[in-house]
Design a protein around this motif. Structure first.
Motif, PDB file in Angstrom:
ATOM      1  N   ALA A 126       0.820  -1.214   0.000  1.00 41.09           N
ATOM      2  CA  ALA A 126       0.000   0.000   0.000  1.00 41.09           C
ATOM      3  C   ALA A 126       0.856   1.267   0.000  1.00 41.09           C
ATOM      4  O   ALA A 126       0.383   2.339  -0.377  1.00 41.09           O
ATOM      5  CB  ALA A 126      -0.932  -0.007   1.206  1.00 41.09           C
ATOM      6  N   ASP A 127       2.113   1.150   0.442  1.00 37.86           N
ATOM      7  CA  ASP A 127       3.062   2.275   0.433  1.00 37.86           C
ATOM      8  C   ASP A 127       2.455   3.541   1.027  1.00 37.86           C
ATOM      9  O   ASP A 127       2.616   4.644   0.502  1.00 37.86           O
ATOM     10  CB  ASP A 127       3.578   2.514  -1.001  1.00 37.86           C
ATOM     11  N   ILE A 128       1.792   3.383   2.157  1.00 49.58           N
ATOM     12  CA  ILE A 128       1.067   4.494   2.774  1.00 49.58           C
ATOM     13  C   ILE A 128       1.505   4.700   4.233  1.00 49.58           C
ATOM     14  O   ILE A 128       0.763   5.218   5.050  1.00 49.58           O
ATOM     15  CB  ILE A 128      -0.458   4.287   2.575  1.00 49.58           C
ATOM     16  N   PRO A 135       7.491   0.259   9.672  1.00 49.52           N
ATOM     17  CA  PRO A 135       8.178  -0.796  10.418  1.00 49.52           C
ATOM     18  C   PRO A 135       9.644  -0.920  10.005  1.00 49.52           C
ATOM     19  O   PRO A 135      10.444  -1.517  10.721  1.00 49.52           O
ATOM     20  CB  PRO A 135       7.413  -2.061  10.006  1.00 49.52           C
ATOM     21  N   SER A 136       9.994  -0.372   8.834  1.00 49.15           N
ATOM     22  CA  SER A 136      11.326  -0.602   8.267  1.00 49.15           C
ATOM     23  C   SER A 136      12.168   0.664   8.140  1.00 49.15           C
ATOM     24  O   SER A 136      13.393   0.586   8.017  1.00 49.15           O
ATOM     25  CB  SER A 136      11.173  -1.206   6.861  1.00 49.15           C
ATOM     26  N   GLY A 137      11.522   1.809   8.103  1.00 47.29           N
ATOM     27  CA  GLY A 137      12.241   3.064   7.839  1.00 47.29           C
ATOM     28  C   GLY A 137      12.483   3.292   6.352  1.00 47.29           C
ATOM     29  O   GLY A 137      13.034   4.326   5.951  1.00 47.29           O
ATOM     30  N   LEU A 139      11.822   4.403   2.666  1.00 47.86           N
ATOM     31  CA  LEU A 139      10.925   5.386   2.053  1.00 47.86           C
ATOM     32  C   LEU A 139      10.066   4.805   0.937  1.00 47.86           C
ATOM     33  O   LEU A 139       9.048   5.395   0.576  1.00 47.86           O
ATOM     34  CB  LEU A 139      11.757   6.575   1.525  1.00 47.86           C
ATOM     35  N   HIS A 140      10.436   3.654   0.386  1.00 48.28           N
ATOM     36  CA  HIS A 140       9.580   3.114  -0.676  1.00 48.28           C
ATOM     37  C   HIS A 140       8.242   2.601  -0.126  1.00 48.28           C
ATOM     38  O   HIS A 140       7.342   2.300  -0.909  1.00 48.28           O
ATOM     39  CB  HIS A 140      10.299   2.052  -1.530  1.00 48.28           C
ATOM     40  N   GLY A 141       8.145   2.559   1.191  1.00 45.34           N
ATOM     41  CA  GLY A 141       6.855   2.202   1.810  1.00 45.34           C
ATOM     42  C   GLY A 141       6.023   3.432   2.167  1.00 45.34           C
ATOM     43  O   GLY A 141       4.983   3.293   2.800  1.00 45.34           O
ATOM     44  N   THR A 194       0.313  -5.798   3.711  1.00 45.85           N
ATOM     45  CA  THR A 194       0.243  -4.513   4.411  1.00 45.85           C
ATOM     46  C   THR A 194       0.474  -4.724   5.910  1.00 45.85           C
ATOM     47  O   THR A 194       0.404  -5.851   6.399  1.00 45.85           O
ATOM     48  CB  THR A 194      -1.161  -3.894   4.249  1.00 45.85           C
ATOM     49  N   GLU A 195       0.713  -3.645   6.610  1.00 45.39           N
ATOM     50  CA  GLU A 195       0.795  -3.694   8.067  1.00 45.39           C
ATOM     51  C   GLU A 195      -0.495  -3.096   8.645  1.00 45.39           C
ATOM     52  O   GLU A 195      -1.185  -2.347   7.958  1.00 45.39           O
ATOM     53  CB  GLU A 195       2.011  -2.905   8.567  1.00 45.39           C
ATOM     54  N   PRO A 196      -0.801  -3.402   9.937  1.00 40.93           N
ATOM     55  CA  PRO A 196      -2.050  -2.920  10.546  1.00 40.93           C
ATOM     56  C   PRO A 196      -2.242  -1.401  10.435  1.00 40.93           C
ATOM     57  O   PRO A 196      -3.370  -0.944  10.212  1.00 40.93           O
ATOM     58  CB  PRO A 196      -1.914  -3.359  12.014  1.00 40.93           C
ATOM     59  N   GLY A 256      12.636  -6.290  -4.649  1.00 40.01           N
ATOM     60  CA  GLY A 256      13.063  -6.181  -3.250  1.00 40.01           C
ATOM     61  C   GLY A 256      12.149  -6.827  -2.236  1.00 40.01           C
ATOM     62  O   GLY A 256      12.601  -7.423  -1.257  1.00 40.01           O
ATOM     63  N   THR A 257      10.843  -6.704  -2.455  1.00 36.81           N
ATOM     64  CA  THR A 257       9.878  -7.247  -1.486  1.00 36.81           C
ATOM     65  C   THR A 257       8.853  -8.111  -2.235  1.00 36.81           C
ATOM     66  O   THR A 257       7.707  -7.709  -2.433  1.00 36.81           O
ATOM     67  CB  THR A 257       9.182  -6.093  -0.723  1.00 36.81           C
ATOM     68  N   PRO A 258       9.286  -9.316  -2.684  1.00 33.65           N
ATOM     69  CA  PRO A 258       8.397 -10.170  -3.495  1.00 33.65           C
ATOM     70  C   PRO A 258       7.235 -10.724  -2.676  1.00 33.65           C
ATOM     71  O   PRO A 258       7.397 -10.979  -1.480  1.00 33.65           O
ATOM     72  CB  PRO A 258       9.322 -11.301  -3.955  1.00 33.65           C
TER      73      PRO A 258
END
Ligand SMILES: NC(=[NH2+])NCCC[C@H](N)C(=O)O
Length: 323
Positions: A126-128, A135-137, A139-141, A194-196, A256-258
């Motif tokens: 969702a990159d939002i 959770p990762s720091g 920026l592509h998220g 996605t994360e919560p 990177g994140t398959p």
């Protein structure tokens, strides 16, 4: 008149956690050459200077890794996208990681501040996130939260230092002041990892996501027609295609994140063609091809190039033959 196509090569990978998406462009070019396709030789291009050496610097920004360099990268990309659009060309961007979306959307809004933008984000993610929820720091998220000015503080899990916080505010104001994208003008396709904090925000903002299963059940044309109906008030549409929207098991893990259980490449082509048929698309981007992670040779880049070729072919044909 159909605008001529301008390729923008944005070899930046510093928004990702794993190195190598900066090589995605070259891997796609090699895929094209091996197929005997002269796309990269025929299409005019511009290259954006990178700041990938930032990976050697100490990074204090745990909640926004390399955020200072990403501000500059996105600022430059925004300038080039804006110039391309005001020069009546159609920007096709190949970027490393998806933090580029901030630069692209900022450039579109810099070129057309009074027009309403719609975004179709084809992605497993969702990159939002914001620096406050990531959770990762990485920026592509975060690109969509930046352009929509969504810090999502009610889901805050991080203490953000003043440098990161200031750089985040700069990212929000690149290209044009104010909110650049309204949640009702964003449609996701394929989001499934996605994360919560993201789930809550998506629900709260009422953002539409067409899952892979829904697209298969309801049909591509139905879902696209509905998505476009939702974007009826938008004057222009940007399509942002992250290759991890595709099924990593069926296609390739060269990203990177398959994520498994994604789209097939033919589905991506049909969806994108249907979106292009509206005549409203003003910018197209492909991101996150990472050949260093590909266990099937250069397969992700080959598939990504086939998609690029298929969706841009009508445009190229039209302007070379003057149709
Ligand atoms: N564009 C991407 N590949 N994004 C992956 C984001 C993964 C995860 N949600 C994060 O924020 O770290």
């Amino acid at each position: 008149m159909i605008p001529s196509l301008k390729l923008i090569k944005n070899r930046s990978d510093i928004g990702a956690g794993t190195r190598g998406s900066d090589m995605g462009i070259d891997a796609m070019e090699i895929a094209a050459i091996n197929k005997g396709n002269h796309f990269f030789h025929q299409v005019a291009f511009t290259e954006i200077q990178t700041r990938n050496e930032a990976v050697y610097h100490g990074d204090e920004d745990a909640c926004g890794r390399r955020i200072g360099q990403i501000v500059e990268q996105c600022r430059q990309l925004a300038e080039v996208v804006c110039e391309t659009l005001t020069g009546k060309e159609f920007p096709v961007i190949i970027s490393g990681d998806h933090s580029s979306g901030i630069g692209t959307i900022s450039g579109i809004k810099a070129a057309f501040p009074d027009k309403t933008l719609g975004v179709i984000w084809i992605d497993a993610h969702a990159d939002i996130h914001s620096p406050y929820t990531t959770p990762s720091g990485n920026l592509h998220g975060m690109p969509l939260a930046a352009v929509m000015h969504q810090d999502n503080l009610s889901c805050r899990i991080n203490d953000v230092n003043t440098h990161t916080a200031a750089a985040w505010e700069l990212l929000k104001t690149l290209g044009a002041p104010g909110v650049k994208l309204h949640p009702e003008h964003l449609v996701y396709f394929g989001v499934r990892d996605t994360e919560p904090a993201e789930d809550k925000l998506i629900e709260q903002l009422g953002i539409q996501n067409y899952t892979v299963a829904q697209v298969r059940q309801l049909g591509i044309q139905h879902c696209i027609a509905e998505a476009l109906e939702r974007l009826a008030a938008c004057d222009m549409i940007y399509v942002s295609f992250d290759v991890d929207s595709m099924d990593c098991d069926q296609i390739s893990d060269g990203t990177g994140t398959p994520v498994p259980e994604g789209f097939a490449s033919g589905e991506i082509i049909s969806m994108t063609e249907a979106i292009f048929r509206t005549g409203k698309v003003i910018c197209y981007e492909i991101v996150e091809v990472n050949p260093l992670l590909d266990h099937r040779g250069n397969r992700m880049a080959e598939v990504a190039f086939d998609i690029l070729d298929a969706v841009t072919r009508p445009m190229l044909k039209a302007y070379t033959t003057g149709e």
